[in-house]
Design a protein around this motif. Structure first.
Motif, PDB file in Angstrom:
ATOM      1  N   THR A   1      -5.259   8.167   0.997  1.00 35.50           N
ATOM      2  CA  THR A   1      -4.846   7.853   2.373  1.00 35.50           C
ATOM      3  C   THR A   1      -4.255   6.456   2.448  1.00 35.50           C
ATOM      4  N   ASP A   2      -3.236   6.362   3.282  1.00 38.23           N
ATOM      5  CA  ASP A   2      -2.553   5.081   3.506  1.00 38.23           C
ATOM      6  C   ASP A   2      -2.666   4.793   4.995  1.00 38.23           C
ATOM      7  N   THR A   3      -2.989   3.562   5.338  1.00 40.26           N
ATOM      8  CA  THR A   3      -3.186   3.286   6.760  1.00 40.26           C
ATOM      9  C   THR A   3      -2.699   1.899   7.152  1.00 40.26           C
TER      10      THR A   3
ATOM     11  N   VAL B   1       5.919   8.219   2.082  1.00 43.61           N
ATOM     12  CA  VAL B   1       5.586   7.517   3.310  1.00 43.61           C
ATOM     13  C   VAL B   1       6.550   6.341   3.484  1.00 43.61           C
ATOM     14  N   PHE B   2       6.582   5.798   4.684  1.00 45.10           N
ATOM     15  CA  PHE B   2       7.508   4.725   5.021  1.00 45.10           C
ATOM     16  C   PHE B   2       7.030   3.400   4.438  1.00 45.10           C
ATOM     17  N   GLU B   3       7.884   2.727   3.674  1.00 45.28           N
ATOM     18  CA  GLU B   3       7.533   1.411   3.136  1.00 45.28           C
ATOM     19  C   GLU B   3       8.665   0.451   3.465  1.00 45.28           C
TER      20      GLU B   3
ATOM     21  N   ALA C   1       4.454  -2.192   8.804  1.00 46.15           N
ATOM     22  CA  ALA C   1       5.380  -1.067   8.609  1.00 46.15           C
ATOM     23  C   ALA C   1       4.645   0.244   8.876  1.00 46.15           C
ATOM     24  N   THR C   2       3.369   0.281   8.476  1.00 45.40           N
ATOM     25  CA  THR C   2       2.575   1.506   8.656  1.00 45.40           C
ATOM     26  C   THR C   2       1.615   1.348   9.827  1.00 45.40           C
ATOM     27  N   LEU C   3       1.655   2.291  10.736  1.00 41.05           N
ATOM     28  CA  LEU C   3       0.626   2.325  11.788  1.00 41.05           C
ATOM     29  C   LEU C   3      -0.116   3.649  11.766  1.00 41.05           C
TER      30      LEU C   3
ATOM     31  N   LYS D   1       0.826  -1.218   0.000  1.00 38.92           N
ATOM     32  CA  LYS D   1       0.000   0.000   0.000  1.00 38.92           C
ATOM     33  C   LYS D   1       0.858   1.264   0.000  1.00 38.92           C
ATOM     34  N   SER D   2       1.826   1.296   0.908  1.00 39.67           N
ATOM     35  CA  SER D   2       2.659   2.495   1.015  1.00 39.67           C
ATOM     36  C   SER D   2       3.504   2.680  -0.248  1.00 39.67           C
ATOM     37  N   THR D   3       3.935   1.555  -0.834  1.00 40.99           N
ATOM     38  CA  THR D   3       4.736   1.641  -2.061  1.00 40.99           C
ATOM     39  C   THR D   3       3.898   2.234  -3.202  1.00 40.99           C
TER      40      THR D   3
HETATM   41 MG   LIG Z   1       2.431   0.586   4.757  1.00 46.20          MG
END
Ligand SMILES: [Mg+2]
Ligand SMILES: Nc1nc2c(ncn2[C@@H]2O[C@H](COP(=O)(O)OP(=O)(O)OP(=O)(O)O)[C@@H](O)[C@H]2O)c(=O)[nH]1
Length: 421
Positions: free
Chosen positions: A257-259, A229-231, A237-239, A210-212
């Motif tokens: 949005t990324d979650t 964002v952090f991937e 990895a994502t909080l 998702k983040s990628t």
């Molecule tokens: Mg993520």
């Protein structure tokens, strides 16, 4: 001698109640343990018709486990399912080591990864909710209970109650803090909705990419000012939820949005504590359900994700299935469909089609029309060149003629300039 800390050695244990993806669950449990810096030295499994209420596994198997634990002297055993407080108590009588379960493992990862105030509060609530019914089983609570000796027995019991009360109060006050944050977020959401930009949410199993995808879209559309964002290749990895503005080449814009990602047996404490964040997804205009299609268990992942969505109260937000990591698929069995698209976020492949689907599902409220803008309102031409999809520009002696696609709100606002067909 291995060069890792001997105290980090663990045995993982699971009961297979005829689950198709059981081996995968154990693999995932191992990864969760590794994410907490444990070293899995043994795995023990048992096939049972159902989980044993008292011992989790069969009594004989538990005795076997007790022998193993004392033979190899491991300090921790981790169970694949959430153990009830009474199971913990009974199993502790058999095992001379610390007992953990999948839920606690997940909660500990959340605890070490939470960065924003909101994620920290949510994680603390989930941890306290988990602890509350288990206080009696905790060594220190027991010690304190016993610590007072005969005279203080009554006072010791009160101590346990005091602990319970303190935790309940803490949960209460954290929930109040959380609802303040929620109120602020709702205000921001309303403002966003007013801005008329569609909101698109990335959701899916943890590590699906998702983040990628978010970062790939930011890069493809040259949002240098938008922070990546952090991937990373790790579970959860994502909080923290991130939101970014994406402006396509035709100037159509949306908020992405990324979650947090989901996982099989996502603890209900986590779902509850993160509910307010996760429910935001239900207010979006479109959901991108990201799936790592190279994972042999991706069907179960999809099911897990859909189940969490349903638990949150999902009804009718349109969903596009985004099958990611096609670069890892051996056979070329990836064919796009009307509500699904195959991509590689890592190599930025398939995004044209993804963007087409996004336009079709979430950006269709753009209105195509012709506007005649008098020369004295020249800054409006500039505005539309930035915020609308200007298809043609021509001039006559009254002003600039734009044939364009613009947001519904802009259409309403500048209706006076519209040239009726
Ligand atoms: Mg993520
Ligand atoms: N080979 C390949 N790897 C990918 C692709 N997309 C993402 N990855 C890798 O998959 C791993 C997880 O990616 P993330 O974007 O952090 O996954 P996520 O869904 O955000 O995960 P959580 O935040 O944990 O829920 C990273 O190592 C990425 O480099 C892809 O298309 N192909």
């Amino acid at each position: 001698m291995n060069n890792y800390d001997q105290n980090s050695r663990v045995v993982i244990v699971g009961v297979n109640t005829n689950q198709d993806d059981f081996d995968y669950q154990m693999e995932e449990l191992k990864n969760l343990a590794v994410a907490n810096d444990y070293h899995v030295v043994e795995t023990m499994t048992q096939n049972l018709y159902k989980i044993n209420n008292k011992y989790y596994m069969g009594k004989g198997k538990l005795e076997e486990l007790a022998n193993l634990v004392s033979h190899i002297q491991v300090p921790i055993v981790i169970f694949n399912d959430e153990l009830s407080p009474s199971q913990v108590r009974i199993i502790s009588e058999y095992l001379s080591c610390k007992i953990m379960d999948r839920t606690k493992l997940i909660l500990d990862i959340f605890n070490s990864r939470a960065k924003t105030k909101e994620a920290k509060i949510q994680t603390e609530i989930a941890l306290l909710e988990y602890r509350l019914p288990r206080l009696v089983g905790e060594g220190d609570a027991l010690d304190r209970q016993r610590g007072g000796g005969v005279h203080n027995k009554g006072a010791g019991e009160t101590k346990l109650e005091t602990d319970r009360r303190k935790i309940s109060q803490r949960i209460k006050s954290l929930n109040i803090e959380l609802s303040d944050i929620k109120t602020k977020r709702e205000t921001t959401r309303k403002r966003r909705q007013k801005s008329d930009l569609p909101i698109i949410s990335l959701i899916g199993y943890t590590n699906a990419g998702k983040s990628t995808i978010m970062n790939a879209l930011l890069e493809l559309y040259h949002h240098n000012d938008n922070k990546e964002v952090f991937e990373k290749n790790m579970l959860f990895a994502t909080l923290n939820t991130s939101i970014r503005n994406i402006k396509l080449h035709d100037n159509k814009e949306f908020l992405l949005t990324d979650t947090v990602g989901f996982i099989k047996k996502l603890p209900h404490q986590v779902v509850n504590a993160f509910r307010s964040t996760l429910e935001e997804v239900l207010h979006s205009d479109l959901i991108l359900h990201v799936v790592d299609c190279s994972d042999p268990n991706h069907k179960e992942h999809m099911e897990t994700t859909q189940n969490v969505l349903n638990e949150l109260g999902y009804t009718d937000v349109p969903i596009i299935m985004v099958y990611n990591k096609v670069d890892l698929l051996e056979a070329n069995n990836s064919s796009n469909s009307s509500n699904g698209v195959y991509i590689s976020a890592k190599y930025k492949r398939g995004f044209d089609h993804l963007v087409e689907l996004i336009e079709e599902h979430a950006l269709k409220t753009y209105i195509r029309c012709e506007m005649l803008i008098p020369f004295q309102d020249g800054e409006l031409v500039h505005y539309f060149n930035e915020h609308a999809n200007v298809l043609t520009t021509s001039y006559d002696y009254n002003g600039t003629m734009l044939y364009l696609e613009c947001k519904q709100s802009d259409y309403e606002k500048y209706r006076d300039y519209v040239v009726e067909a």
